[in-house]
Design a protein around this motif. Structure first.
Motif, short mmCIF file in Angstrom:
data_model
loop_
_atom_site.label_atom_id
_atom_site.label_comp_id
_atom_site.label_asym_id
_atom_site.label_seq_id
_atom_site.Cartn_x
_atom_site.Cartn_y
_atom_site.Cartn_z
N SER A 185 -39.99 -16.67 -64.79
CA SER A 185 -40.04 -17.08 -63.04
C SER A 185 -39.55 -18.57 -63.22
N ASN A 186 -38.58 -19.26 -62.49
CA ASN A 186 -38.37 -20.36 -62.30
C ASN A 186 -38.37 -20.81 -60.84
N PRO A 187 -39.36 -20.83 -60.22
CA PRO A 187 -39.50 -20.98 -58.69
C PRO A 187 -38.82 -22.46 -58.28
N SER A 188 -38.36 -22.24 -57.13
CA SER A 188 -37.67 -23.50 -56.49
C SER A 188 -38.04 -23.70 -55.08
N ILE A 189 -38.93 -22.81 -54.78
CA ILE A 189 -39.32 -23.06 -53.10
C ILE A 189 -40.98 -23.19 -53.33
N ASP A 238 -36.33 -8.86 -55.90
CA ASP A 238 -37.33 -9.46 -56.74
C ASP A 238 -36.78 -10.60 -57.27
N ARG A 239 -35.46 -11.01 -57.37
CA ARG A 239 -34.85 -12.44 -57.84
C ARG A 239 -35.31 -13.33 -56.67
N ALA A 240 -35.22 -13.04 -55.44
CA ALA A 240 -35.57 -13.66 -54.47
C ALA A 240 -37.07 -14.10 -54.33
N GLU A 282 -40.21 -5.74 -44.78
CA GLU A 282 -40.66 -7.00 -44.13
C GLU A 282 -39.41 -8.34 -44.81
N PHE A 283 -39.63 -8.28 -46.14
CA PHE A 283 -39.12 -9.42 -46.78
C PHE A 283 -37.47 -9.20 -46.51
N VAL A 284 -37.17 -7.98 -47.04
CA VAL A 284 -35.65 -7.98 -46.94
C VAL A 284 -35.18 -8.11 -45.40
N LYS A 285 -35.90 -7.54 -44.41
CA LYS A 285 -35.55 -7.94 -42.91
C LYS A 285 -35.55 -9.59 -42.70
N MET A 286 -36.62 -10.08 -43.44
CA MET A 286 -36.68 -11.66 -43.28
C MET A 286 -35.22 -12.39 -43.83
#
Length: 130
Positions: A21-25, A92-94, A108-112
């Protein structure tokens, strides 16, 4: 013979994602936030999961739906099915873009992602004029 430490560590290792994982947020840290707390809280709209659900930001959620409708109209589409399908494949990538676990279920995540994304791409250019 496996002891409790071995079992515990093996469980931790098995729980890791196979892809690094390379988080950017990231969430703004407490120290920086303490300098000027209001500077990091949205006043009108929440984009992303961190401030989602805050009462004073709920009016703009209706506008996100309107912006989605504008995207559908422009593309002459009547359903969001292809967008939801595409976003489910990217979920998953997001999620891995965030430095912390996001406590939204998959729906909810996809809706967002869909509503926030359509809002961002449909912001009228005149909104940026000073």
């Amino acid at each position: 013979m496996s002891d409790n430490v071995t079992i515990s560590i093996d469980s931790l290792l098995n729980g890791l994602s196979s892809a690094p994982s390379n988080p950017s947020i990231f969430r703004v840290g407490d120290h920086l936030r303490s300098i000027n707390p209001e500077a990091y809280d949205p006043e009108i709209i929440a984009i992303g999961p961190f401030h989602r659900g805050k009462h004073h930001l709920q009016n703009m959620e209706k506008h996100k739906v309107r912006y989605l409708m504008l995207v559908l109209q422009r593309k002459e589409e009547s359903t969001v099915e292809i967008y939801v399908t595409a976003l489910r494949h990217l979920e998953d990538r997001a999620r891995k873009c965030y430095a912390e676990d996001i406590q939204l279920d998959e729906h909810e995540f996809v809706k967002m992602l869909l509503l926030d994304g359509c809002f961002i791409i449909r912001i009228p250019p005149e909104s940026f004029k000073t």
